[in-house]
Design a protein around this motif. Structure first.
Motif, PDB file in Angstrom:
ATOM      1  N   SER A 143      14.786 -18.976   8.007  1.00 18.73           N
ATOM      2  CA  SER A 143      13.681 -18.909   7.057  1.00 18.73           C
ATOM      3  C   SER A 143      12.963 -17.575   7.200  1.00 18.73           C
ATOM      4  O   SER A 143      12.854 -17.026   8.281  1.00 18.73           O
ATOM      5  CB  SER A 143      12.711 -20.056   7.316  1.00 18.73           C
ATOM      6  OG  SER A 143      12.098 -19.882   8.571  1.00 18.73           O
ATOM      7  N   VAL A 163       9.761 -14.945   7.136  1.00 22.77           N
ATOM      8  CA  VAL A 163       8.374 -15.004   7.562  1.00 22.77           C
ATOM      9  C   VAL A 163       7.584 -14.060   6.675  1.00 22.77           C
ATOM     10  O   VAL A 163       7.890 -12.880   6.604  1.00 22.77           O
ATOM     11  CB  VAL A 163       8.234 -14.546   9.034  1.00 22.77           C
ATOM     12  CG1 VAL A 163       6.807 -14.750   9.502  1.00 22.77           C
ATOM     13  CG2 VAL A 163       9.204 -15.306   9.907  1.00 22.77           C
ATOM     14  N   LEU A 170       7.679   5.710  16.159  1.00 23.13           N
ATOM     15  CA  LEU A 170       8.322   4.416  15.925  1.00 23.13           C
ATOM     16  C   LEU A 170       9.834   4.606  15.799  1.00 23.13           C
ATOM     17  O   LEU A 170      10.317   5.663  15.414  1.00 23.13           O
ATOM     18  CB  LEU A 170       7.772   3.755  14.658  1.00 23.13           C
ATOM     19  CG  LEU A 170       6.317   3.281  14.752  1.00 23.13           C
ATOM     20  CD1 LEU A 170       5.904   2.594  13.466  1.00 23.13           C
ATOM     21  CD2 LEU A 170       6.108   2.351  15.927  1.00 23.13           C
ATOM     22  N   ASP A 171      10.525   3.517  16.100  1.00 19.83           N
ATOM     23  CA  ASP A 171      11.983   3.633  16.170  1.00 19.83           C
ATOM     24  C   ASP A 171      12.628   3.919  14.819  1.00 19.83           C
ATOM     25  O   ASP A 171      13.697   4.500  14.764  1.00 19.83           O
ATOM     26  CB  ASP A 171      12.565   2.342  16.764  1.00 19.83           C
ATOM     27  CG  ASP A 171      12.210   2.196  18.231  1.00 19.83           C
ATOM     28  OD1 ASP A 171      11.937   3.233  18.863  1.00 19.83           O
ATOM     29  OD2 ASP A 171      12.207   1.073  18.743  1.00 19.83           O
ATOM     30  N   TYR A 172      11.982   3.522  13.715  1.00 20.22           N
ATOM     31  CA  TYR A 172      12.659   3.762  12.443  1.00 20.22           C
ATOM     32  C   TYR A 172      12.777   5.253  12.150  1.00 20.22           C
ATOM     33  O   TYR A 172      13.705   5.682  11.473  1.00 20.22           O
ATOM     34  CB  TYR A 172      11.989   2.986  11.294  1.00 20.22           C
ATOM     35  CG  TYR A 172      10.686   3.525  10.788  1.00 20.22           C
ATOM     36  CD1 TYR A 172      10.664   4.548   9.844  1.00 20.22           C
ATOM     37  CD2 TYR A 172       9.480   3.001  11.214  1.00 20.22           C
ATOM     38  CE1 TYR A 172       9.474   5.033   9.353  1.00 20.22           C
ATOM     39  CE2 TYR A 172       8.288   3.483  10.736  1.00 20.22           C
ATOM     40  CZ  TYR A 172       8.279   4.501   9.805  1.00 20.22           C
ATOM     41  OH  TYR A 172       7.098   4.984   9.329  1.00 20.22           O
ATOM     42  N   PHE A 214      17.633  -0.451  18.339  1.00 21.41           N
ATOM     43  CA  PHE A 214      16.454  -0.313  19.187  1.00 21.41           C
ATOM     44  C   PHE A 214      15.940  -1.671  19.669  1.00 21.41           C
ATOM     45  O   PHE A 214      16.344  -2.721  19.185  1.00 21.41           O
ATOM     46  CB  PHE A 214      15.347   0.403  18.417  1.00 21.41           C
ATOM     47  CG  PHE A 214      15.738   1.775  17.976  1.00 21.41           C
ATOM     48  CD1 PHE A 214      15.484   2.873  18.784  1.00 21.41           C
ATOM     49  CD2 PHE A 214      16.371   1.981  16.763  1.00 21.41           C
ATOM     50  CE1 PHE A 214      15.854   4.139  18.385  1.00 21.41           C
ATOM     51  CE2 PHE A 214      16.731   3.241  16.356  1.00 21.41           C
ATOM     52  CZ  PHE A 214      16.476   4.327  17.159  1.00 21.41           C
ATOM     53  N   GLN A 215      14.975  -1.585  20.594  1.00 20.76           N
ATOM     54  CA  GLN A 215      14.432  -2.806  21.186  1.00 20.76           C
ATOM     55  C   GLN A 215      13.577  -3.620  20.218  1.00 20.76           C
ATOM     56  O   GLN A 215      13.783  -4.807  20.044  1.00 20.76           O
ATOM     57  CB  GLN A 215      13.583  -2.443  22.414  1.00 20.76           C
ATOM     58  CG  GLN A 215      12.803  -3.620  22.956  1.00 20.76           C
ATOM     59  CD  GLN A 215      12.079  -3.291  24.242  1.00 20.76           C
ATOM     60  OE1 GLN A 215      12.087  -2.164  24.708  1.00 20.76           O
ATOM     61  NE2 GLN A 215      11.470  -4.276  24.839  1.00 20.76           N
ATOM     62  N   ASP A 216      12.616  -2.918  19.595  1.00 23.74           N
ATOM     63  CA  ASP A 216      11.613  -3.644  18.827  1.00 23.74           C
ATOM     64  C   ASP A 216      11.996  -3.674  17.354  1.00 23.74           C
ATOM     65  O   ASP A 216      11.852  -2.677  16.658  1.00 23.74           O
ATOM     66  CB  ASP A 216      10.261  -2.950  19.014  1.00 23.74           C
ATOM     67  CG  ASP A 216       9.172  -3.608  18.190  1.00 23.74           C
ATOM     68  OD1 ASP A 216       9.433  -4.687  17.612  1.00 23.74           O
ATOM     69  OD2 ASP A 216       8.069  -3.050  18.118  1.00 23.74           O
ATOM     70  N   SER A 240       9.421  -2.261  14.798  1.00 17.38           N
ATOM     71  CA  SER A 240       9.162  -0.834  14.588  1.00 17.38           C
ATOM     72  C   SER A 240      10.425  -0.076  14.190  1.00 17.38           C
ATOM     73  O   SER A 240      10.358   1.077  13.837  1.00 17.38           O
ATOM     74  CB  SER A 240       8.530  -0.216  15.839  1.00 17.38           C
ATOM     75  OG  SER A 240       9.522   0.264  16.714  1.00 17.38           O
ATOM     76  N   SER A 241      11.576  -0.741  14.227  1.00 16.02           N
ATOM     77  CA  SER A 241      12.783   0.021  13.941  1.00 16.02           C
ATOM     78  C   SER A 241      13.141   0.012  12.456  1.00 16.02           C
ATOM     79  O   SER A 241      14.079   0.672  12.042  1.00 16.02           O
ATOM     80  CB  SER A 241      13.962  -0.486  14.779  1.00 16.02           C
ATOM     81  OG  SER A 241      14.393  -1.727  14.312  1.00 16.02           O
ATOM     82  N   LEU A 242      12.372  -0.754  11.656  1.00 10.33           N
ATOM     83  CA  LEU A 242      12.588  -0.710  10.209  1.00 10.33           C
ATOM     84  C   LEU A 242      11.315  -0.202   9.545  1.00 10.33           C
ATOM     85  O   LEU A 242      10.221  -0.626   9.900  1.00 10.33           O
ATOM     86  CB  LEU A 242      12.903  -2.112   9.669  1.00 10.33           C
ATOM     87  CG  LEU A 242      14.116  -2.823  10.267  1.00 10.33           C
ATOM     88  CD1 LEU A 242      14.268  -4.202   9.643  1.00 10.33           C
ATOM     89  CD2 LEU A 242      15.381  -2.018  10.044  1.00 10.33           C
ATOM     90  N   SER A 293      12.453 -12.541   9.999  1.00  8.88           N
ATOM     91  CA  SER A 293      12.080 -12.806  11.382  1.00  8.88           C
ATOM     92  C   SER A 293      12.661 -11.711  12.283  1.00  8.88           C
ATOM     93  O   SER A 293      13.467 -10.898  11.833  1.00  8.88           O
ATOM     94  CB  SER A 293      12.619 -14.159  11.807  1.00  8.88           C
ATOM     95  OG  SER A 293      14.028 -14.103  11.824  1.00  8.88           O
ATOM     96  N   GLN A 298      16.451 -11.651  12.382  1.00  9.89           N
ATOM     97  CA  GLN A 298      17.025 -11.157  11.125  1.00  9.89           C
ATOM     98  C   GLN A 298      16.860  -9.652  11.017  1.00  9.89           C
ATOM     99  O   GLN A 298      17.761  -8.940  10.577  1.00  9.89           O
ATOM    100  CB  GLN A 298      16.329 -11.841   9.945  1.00  9.89           C
ATOM    101  CG  GLN A 298      16.664 -13.323   9.845  1.00  9.89           C
ATOM    102  CD  GLN A 298      15.764 -14.035   8.849  1.00  9.89           C
ATOM    103  OE1 GLN A 298      14.574 -13.744   8.750  1.00  9.89           O
ATOM    104  NE2 GLN A 298      16.330 -14.972   8.110  1.00  9.89           N
ATOM    105  N   ARG A 344      19.442  -7.946  12.947  1.00  6.93           N
ATOM    106  CA  ARG A 344      20.725  -7.916  12.233  1.00  6.93           C
ATOM    107  C   ARG A 344      20.736  -6.795  11.196  1.00  6.93           C
ATOM    108  O   ARG A 344      21.750  -6.102  11.017  1.00  6.93           O
ATOM    109  CB  ARG A 344      20.978  -9.255  11.541  1.00  6.93           C
ATOM    110  CG  ARG A 344      21.324 -10.375  12.519  1.00  6.93           C
ATOM    111  CD  ARG A 344      21.460 -11.697  11.791  1.00  6.93           C
ATOM    112  NE  ARG A 344      21.467 -12.816  12.718  1.00  6.93           N
ATOM    113  CZ  ARG A 344      22.589 -13.344  13.236  1.00  6.93           C
ATOM    114  NH1 ARG A 344      23.767 -12.872  12.883  1.00  6.93           N
ATOM    115  NH2 ARG A 344      22.511 -14.332  14.092  1.00  6.93           N
TER     116      ARG A 344
END
Lengths: 304, 555, 322
Positions: free
Chosen positions: A2, A4, A194-196, B388-390, B393-395, B443, B446, B449
């Motif tokens: 689901s 969020v 940030l990682d992005y 990445f870990q988090d 923050s990775s998107l 989530s 997800q 992924r």
């Protein structure tokens, strides 16, 4: 699996607006004042600059509901017989032009410098931020007065009136860019860490693309919030400088100039000349501030 | 396992409910505990386990509210209106020692304040008690240390101070809310042991609220497994771990990576077969670079932080010292270490995001060292991607899934990308129709992924995974780990897998290196390292880990 | 502690130097000092002589050094307008401004802190709502409007308090104070209130925000979970943490008040430095402007340093290294 839903989805901003009486009322009042200032030449009952049309017989008339009021002059007249309501409409126009121009100038410069400082770091960052520190450690009013004083010393006397509006805009913007720069810099540094952003770099995006495509959209909401709040501050600063006699000249009065003129006649009991411009000023700033407050809570950005 | 006669119950709760608005975070739970017993309340995020702790302390934040049909301590109903219930009868150990102590007061003043208020001791008695407490929780030289401020203690010692504060009035029940989640593995074992011994010695009952099955196995006597606010199973710990009866408990326990044996894949309920599109496989493999090139070779890598610049006096930190290893084609190489070991620094260097001070990295033959100019970095990073870990923050929160995944696809026409992205999403186990949505709709699992799909879109030969599952719940972790293994098997990816979690390493990696304070102290085949570690440090690390009994097949 | 102090001193020195440079540039290049200082009918030769005697023919760095050297000795030149030494003018006006700022600070703290605490502890109470509403109007009202309205009410309509000046002052030789006469107290009330209002709102909002944040912090939750009474959690524990930033802001704002006093002094014709400065700006009296800038710069640096040192003394995290 689901999904969020996040509570602060940008699509919900309009919904939040419609759910908040505070936001709607303040926006409506602000908009009404801004529009009536913008259309002052169309809606003002008199032309406050056509000195020839003034009649000393009409001078110091109280507002229409007070004893001795004249239906031609809703909010009364000043010592020269000028219609106070018309003077306020035109004065607000000048105040808002200065306010908007100062905000646009400072937001543009501040955002650009903040992005560069936050993304590049190094000496550029160090120099810009120390400079901003020095400006921030002095009160707005002092720096604005100094700019104004320097302009008076540098510009030819005869043209001072013509340049007054530009000097004011500069005097205000020179203070306010720092706030955008600092906030955008901080936010840029957060985003860049940030990682992005790392992912984008690994995917081969050049720095310019990373700044434009990834970072800029993510730092804009604090800029919008600061700009809204600073519009109120800029109008206040303009009014203060004009009140102190170093802003707009009497030939082109802003709200602050009107209050200054009115203040000189305070003891002769001509209260309406000062109270109405002052009330307009407070209403304008209050509505803009309230809206800015709501916007800050709604967008909830990190402000530095 | 001891039997629990009802009359001896220290704590007895029946029908506990915690409501937020209309929703029940806790939906009718029964809990018992006898003196000296540690009862674990275990569950994943959102299970409602923390609300149980909040309700027991009457600290449910409004507008939330709680009620219970019965709630007694030693047979007497708990009345929170009485002043000394909280702190003297029931106390709590908070999760994060960094934030749980007021920074402006000495440890002594916080302890004295506490015992004077609840026990009415004199100033001198209270001071004596403060020193005793520090001694009891294992802080050396308590007479001196008692006058220190919280920031003068290390993380583990600070948690001991938190425990001293919680237990200063000798409560009959203590709630330990994730007491070790913020701590490193070596400290974690010690703190758990401390809680265990104090409960035994004092006959104090303890509710251990945790998501960590290792902590449950290590010290709890019984466990309550929670899901969606309900207790799905309550059983003695040993019995629960070896032979869970409820399907959810079984899934949860099956997802916990064991440290003492290797399993091929985590046994998870069928989440739908992964769809693999043959044309996608062809596209992914079409980027095959020089087959002979070593995916990643690290030689004599060194990196030092700090101690540069005018008037910045600080001791230099050697984040990495002379680290060398190689990753073979199709190999998953694990790099494991505690926080501050330098493992993330190494990931950044390997990804070309940070320059090394000494040594060299070769990625598919392309060199990267202190001398490499910035403009060469884009070419260096070619053929490598990172997870990445988090996942929060990775998107980029303002970019759609489609735009996110398309970003590493260089020179792919849009029409083809629109065909590839749905196939990639299916490949990582997501429905293809989520393309247009933004990250907030997903989530954590997800999102991870999606991040993996983005990495695949760069058609990498080497995938760097920097703690890819440490922000995820254990059942989601198992899914992601299974997925990564599948991808390695199907696509022949090589991986640098960075983690602090030794059991995960054992399940995932072919070979492993152990980092300790920037140095590689152990390097070898995973099974060999786990069965007979050579370095003392590795041996110590392994000794801290609780062993879970082997899960018996479902009857 | 020592490297920290050295770094702070270095920064302070840099700020002073920057301000000094700015003052100098203004003094030297805004308008022509020679034109401003000589009589209208002065000959070319007289002007050249004046130029030479002012040192304006020296290289600019030398002029800067001379300027700073004189400033250090308290010599800021002669006011163009009053033809008197600038340092005399400032010394004469200093007590009025400092007394006004002092009164305003006391007022702002005495009212702002309690209001902040109360509104934080009962965020939905009636008092909170009133205070929040008033403070929103407060920040939207410029100081000069507040001042004018107070004059209109208390001086023009009710005739209770004077609308301008300092009242009777007592000369102590090195200081002239208004605090020793009844008319002095009456005179300072309205200007001090006007000047304090903005700071009061600021302090109140700051205390409120800090208290609310701290009351939600882990260590306060932990204290509550340990059963400590609300009274001691609020006033003994949380307030101490909340007052740390108030210390900083108040310290910095005292400098701000000196500058904001420009507006208040202008409204109430308060014979302080602000009034001196605003007249200097109107008449482009550059030496006075430059001196005022230097003075405010020094005050700022001094206050900043004082705040830092106090902070380091009060906050154990800075005082002792763990």
């Amino acid at each position: 699996m689901s999904g969020v839903a996040s509570p602060s989805a940008p699509a919900g901003l309009m919904g939040q607006f419609l759910a908040s009486p505070k936001a709607m009322i303040s926006a409506a009042v602000a908009l009404l004042l801004i529009l009536s200032a913008g259309f002052a030449p169309l809606i003002a009952p008199h032309d406050p600059f056509a000195l020839g049309t003034f009649n000393l017989m009409d001078s110091e008339l109280p507002p229409v509901w007070a004893e001795g009021g004249d239906p031609r002059f809703l909010l009364g007249t000043d010592t020269q017989g000028r219609d106070v309501l018309s003077a306020i409409l035109y004065g607000m126009r000048v105040s808002l032009i200065v306010g908007f121009a100062a905000v646009a100038l400072s937001a543009g410069i501040g955002t650009l410098l903040g992005l560069l400082a936050g993304f590049r770091g190094g000496w550029l960052d160090a120099v810009l931020m120390r400079f901003a520190d020095v400006i921030l450690s002095f009160p707005t009013i002092l720096i604005a007065l100094l700019v104004s004083g320097i302009a008076r010393g540098v510009l030819p006397d005869a043209r001072q009136g013509d340049y007054a509006i530009y000097v004011l805009i500069l005097a205000i913007a020179i203070n306010e860019w720092t706030q955008y720069a600092r906030t955008v810099r901080g936010q840029t540094m957060v985003e860049a860490s940030l990682d992005y952003v790392k992912a984008a770099r690994i995917s081969g995006l050049a720095n310019g693309r990373i700044l434009g495509r990834h970072i800029l959209p993510n730092v804009l909401s604090p800029v919008i919030v600061i700009a809204t709040i600073n519009l109120g501050l800029a109008v206040l600063a303009e009014a203060t400088l004009s009140f102190l006699g170093v802003g707009m000249p009497v030939t082109q009065p802003s709200l602050g100039t009107l209050i200054r003129i009115g203040n000189e006649n305070l003891f002769s009991g001509v209260w309406w000349v000062v109270v109405f411009p002052a009330a307009t000023l407070v209403m304008l700033v209050l509505s803009v501030n309230l809206f800015g407050d709501w916007l800050r809570d709604a967008l909830n950005p990190r402000l530095g | 396992m001891r039997s629990i006669p009802a009359l001896d119950n220290r704590l007895r709760i029946r029908g506990l409910e915690v409501l937020y608005g209309g929703a029940a975070a806790v939906d009718g739970i029964d809990i018992d505990a006898v003196p000296g017993e540690i009862v674990a309340i275990v569950g994943e995020s959102g299970a409602g386990k923390s609300s149980v702790g909040a309700a027991l302390l009457d600290l449910v934040d409004p507008p939330g509210e709680w009620r219970a049909s019965e709630m007694t301590l030693d047979g007497v109903p708990i009345d929170y209106k009485r002043t000394h219930v909280r702190g003297r009868d029931i106390s709590v150990i908070f999760q994060d020692p960094q934030t749980a102590l007021n920074p402006l007061f000495t440890v002594e003043s916080q302890l004295v304040h506490m015992v004077r208020h609840h026990l009415g001791l004199s100033q001198a008695e209270a001071k004596r008690r403060a020193v005793e407490m520090l001694d009891e929780v294992g802080i050396a030289d308590p007479e001196t240390r008692v006058r220190a401020y919280p920031h003068q203690f290390s993380g583990g010692m600070r948690q001991r101070v938190v425990i001293a504060l919680a237990l200063a009035c000798r409560p009959r029940l203590v709630i330990a809310d994730e007491p070790t989640s913020a701590l490193d593995v070596s400290v974690r074992a010690q703190i758990l042991e401390l809680i265990r011994s104090i409960c035994r010695d004092r006959g104090m009952a303890c509710l251990l609220i945790t998501h960590d099955m290792g902590a449950v196995a290590a010290i709890s006597d019984r466990a309550v497994v929670m899901r969606h606010g309900k207790a799905v199973e309550t059983a003695p710990t040993g019995q629960l771990l070896a032979a869970p009866t409820a399907p959810y408990s079984r899934t949860l326990i099956a997802a916990v990576p064991p440290v003492d044996r290797k399993i091929d894949r985590f046994a998870l309920p069928d989440t739908g077969a992964v769809v693999s599109d043959p044309s996608l496989e062809r596209w992914l493999r079409a980027n095959e670079t020089d087959a002979a090139a070593v995916p990643l070779a690290v030689t004599g890598l060194g990196k030092t932080f700090g101690a540069r610049g005018f008037l910045k006096r600080g001791t230099p930190v050697h984040a990495l010292k002379d680290v060398s290893f190689e990753i073979g084609r199709g190999e998953i190489f694990g790099l494991v270490g505690e926080s501050g070991s330098g493992k993330s620094t190494l990931a950044q260097i390997a990804a070309g995001l940070l320059k090394p001070d000494q040594g060299e990295v070769r990625l598919l033959g392309k060199p990267f060292s202190a001398a490499t100019p910035d403009r060469a970095l884009r070419r260096y990073r070619d053929g490598m991607q990172m997870v990445f870990q988090d996942p929060f923050s990775s998107l980029n929160r303002r970019m759609s899934v489609l735009d996110t995944i398309m970003e590493p696809m260089h020179g792919v026409p849009r029409a083809e990308a629109l065909r590839l992205v749905p196939a990639l999403l299916e490949r990582v186990g997501l429905p293809p129709d989520v393309m247009t949505r933004k990250p907030h709709a997903f989530s954590g699992g997800q999102r991870q992924r999606i991040a993996i799909a983005r990495a695949l879109a760069g058609r990498p030969s080497l995938l760097i995974c920097d703690e890819p599952t440490s922000a995820l719940d254990v059942s989601i972790q198992a899914q992601i780990l299974n997925l990564l293994k599948d991808l390695r098997d199907d696509l022949g990816l090589s991986m640098l897998f960075i983690t602090h979690d030794l059991p995960v390493v054992r399940q995932m990696c072919d070979r492993v290196g152990v980092l300790h304070r920037g140095s590689l102290v152990e390097l070898g085949a995973t099974e060999a390292v786990f069965e007979s570690p050579r370095a003392d440090y590795t041996r110590a690390l392994l000794s801290y880990l609780p062993h879970l009994p082997e899960l018996q097949p479902a009857s | 502690m020592l490297p920290f102090l050295i770094r702070r001193l270095g920064q302070a020195f840099l700020v002073v130097l920057t301000v000094g440079l700015l003052s100098f540039l203004m003094f030297r290049f805004v308008g022509d000092p020679v034109v401003s200082m000589s009589r209208e009918d002065a000959t070319v030769a007289e002007r050249e002589a004046l130029r030479e005697s002012l040192g304006l023919n020296d290289p600019v760095p030398v002029q800067f050094a001379t300027f700073i050297g004189r400033a250090v000795q308290g010599d800021f030149g002669i006011s163009y307008r009053n033809q008197r030494p600038v340092s005399d003018l400032i010394a004469e006006r200093l007590p009025a401004t400092l007394e006004l700022v002092f009164a305003a600070t006391v007022l702002a703290l005495a009212i702002g802190i309690p209001l902040g605490v109360v509104t934080a502890l009962r965020p939905r109470g009636a008092l909170s709502n009133i205070v929040q509403g008033v403070s929103l109007v407060g920040v939207s009202t410029p100081t000069f409007v507040t001042g004018i309205m107070l004059i209109l009410l208390f001086a023009v309509t009710l005739r209770w308090l004077p609308s301008f000046g300092r009242g009777e002052t007592v000369d102590l030789g090195w200081w002239s104070t208004g605090f020793l006469s009844a008319s002095g107290w009456r005179a300072i009330f309205l200007p001090a209130l006007t000047l304090a209002l903005f700071q009061m709102t600021l302090i109140m909002r700051l205390v409120r925000a800090e208290m609310i944040e701290i009351l939600q912090s882990d260590y306060i939750r932990f204290a509550r979970a340990r059963g400590l009474p609300d009274r001691s959690i609020h006033y003994r524990l949380a307030l101490k943490n909340a007052l740390m930033p108030v210390l900083t802001i108040t310290g910095m704002q005292i400098g701000g008040l000196i500058a904001f006093a420009i507006v208040t002094e202008s409204v109430f014709q308060w014979p302080g430095m602000g009034l001196l400065f605003i007249q200097a700006v109107q008449f482009v009296d550059v030496p006075v402007m430059a001196a005022y800038l230097m003075f405010v710069g020094l005050v700022f640096v001094a206050l900043n340093a004082a705040v830092d040192v106090t902070y380091a003394l009060v906050d154990p995290r800075l005082r002792v290294r763990g």
